[in-house]
Design a protein around this motif. Structure first.
Motif, PDB file in Angstrom:
ATOM      1  N   ALA A 152       0.832  -1.209   0.000  1.00 47.07           N
ATOM      2  CA  ALA A 152       0.000   0.000   0.000  1.00 47.07           C
ATOM      3  C   ALA A 152       0.865   1.256   0.000  1.00 47.07           C
ATOM      4  N   ALA A 158      -2.026   7.876   0.637  1.00 48.83           N
ATOM      5  CA  ALA A 158      -3.491   7.785   0.769  1.00 48.83           C
ATOM      6  C   ALA A 158      -3.943   6.337   0.854  1.00 48.83           C
ATOM      7  N   GLU A 159      -3.358   5.470   0.034  1.00 47.02           N
ATOM      8  CA  GLU A 159      -3.690   4.043   0.065  1.00 47.02           C
ATOM      9  C   GLU A 159      -3.273   3.418   1.384  1.00 47.02           C
ATOM     10  N   ARG A 161      -2.952   4.995   4.310  1.00 44.83           N
ATOM     11  CA  ARG A 161      -3.832   5.499   5.360  1.00 44.83           C
ATOM     12  C   ARG A 161      -5.185   4.787   5.322  1.00 44.83           C
ATOM     13  N   SER A 162      -5.706   4.560   4.125  1.00 47.71           N
ATOM     14  CA  SER A 162      -6.989   3.869   3.985  1.00 47.71           C
ATOM     15  C   SER A 162      -6.904   2.440   4.525  1.00 47.71           C
ATOM     16  N   LEU A 163      -5.811   1.753   4.192  1.00 46.07           N
ATOM     17  CA  LEU A 163      -5.641   0.379   4.675  1.00 46.07           C
ATOM     18  C   LEU A 163      -5.459   0.349   6.189  1.00 46.07           C
ATOM     19  N   TYR A 164      -4.708   1.326   6.720  1.00 42.07           N
ATOM     20  CA  TYR A 164      -4.490   1.394   8.167  1.00 42.07           C
ATOM     21  C   TYR A 164      -5.810   1.586   8.908  1.00 42.07           C
ATOM     22  N   LEU A 165      -6.631   2.511   8.430  1.00 48.84           N
ATOM     23  CA  LEU A 165      -7.921   2.759   9.077  1.00 48.84           C
ATOM     24  C   LEU A 165      -8.827   1.540   8.975  1.00 48.84           C
ATOM     25  N   LYS A 166      -8.688   0.791   7.897  1.00 48.09           N
ATOM     26  CA  LYS A 166      -9.503  -0.413   7.709  1.00 48.09           C
ATOM     27  C   LYS A 166      -9.159  -1.474   8.746  1.00 48.09           C
ATOM     28  N   HIS A 168      -7.540  -0.813  11.668  1.00 52.69           N
ATOM     29  CA  HIS A 168      -7.477  -0.256  13.023  1.00 52.69           C
ATOM     30  C   HIS A 168      -8.680  -0.666  13.864  1.00 52.69           C
TER      31      HIS A 168
END
Length: 202
Positions: A152, A158-159, A161-166, A168
């Protein structure tokens, strides 16, 4: 060993690391079985465990790096002290963080040994063991997800951060549910895991 382990994970070669760690665990388990029947002196036990660690290191260097590194070659390598100094200076924040962590850990041990009662120490030890057990699942999952984070990151922040939030939220829910489980059922499983002497600790 940790460096090679995480490099293998980043290069999608987790199976090699997994197999070597399982082998090390089996060897230590065999040592534990031997101790059940033939009590060994602490010095001999330390030497055996040290030998197992060197064996594991050699296996990681030979198999984990696809024969790119060998222990004998590392011992004979010439160290460029100027380059070594530059690396240390560039990574000084990590050195400070590691040093502070060790100091805090030792200070915590002093607090535990000097200021807590025997019951408090038993509470602390049981709590720490439960925390270590609870850590197993997140560590395994995080190690599995590590290559996905690397991929990612190559696609952009951005990719990542999106994966991290997913990921988390599941970790957060696991922490909350683990805490709730321990608080709700500790009176049942703490005496079973650690013995009836720790019933008050539960």
């Amino acid at each position: 060993i940790n460096g090679i382990k995480y490099l293998n994970i980043a290069n999608q070669r987790q199976r090699i690391t997994f197999g070597l760690l399982i082998l090390e665990a089996l060897l230590k388990f065999l040592v534990a079985i031997v101790l059940l029947f033939y009590p060994l002196d602490v010095i001999w036990l330390s030497l055996i465990l040290l030998g197992l660690r060197f064996l594991t290191l050699n296996l990681f260097l030979n198999i984990g790096t696809s024969n790119e590194l060998k222990l004998s070659g590392i011992v004979r390598v010439h160290v460029n002290w100027k380059e070594f100094t530059q690396i240390v200076l560039k990574n000084w924040p990590f050195i400070v963080i590691s040093t502070v962590s060790i100091i805090n850990w030792r200070i915590g041990n002093i607090f535990v040994s000097k200021w807590l009662t025997l019951k408090d120490v038993s509470d602390f030890e049981v709590s720490f063991k439960l925390l270590s057990i609870a850590y197993l699942v997140p560590i395994v999952v995080a190690t599995t997800l590590y290559p996905k984070l690397i991929t990612a990151l190559q696609s952009g922040i951005a990719e990542l951060r999106s994966l991290y939030l997913k990921f988390h939220l599941p970790f957060l829910l696991y922490g909350i549910l683990s805490f709730a489980f321990v608080m709700s059922f500790s009176s049942y499983f703490v005496p079973w895991l650690f013995g009836p002497k720790f019933s008050d600790t539960a």
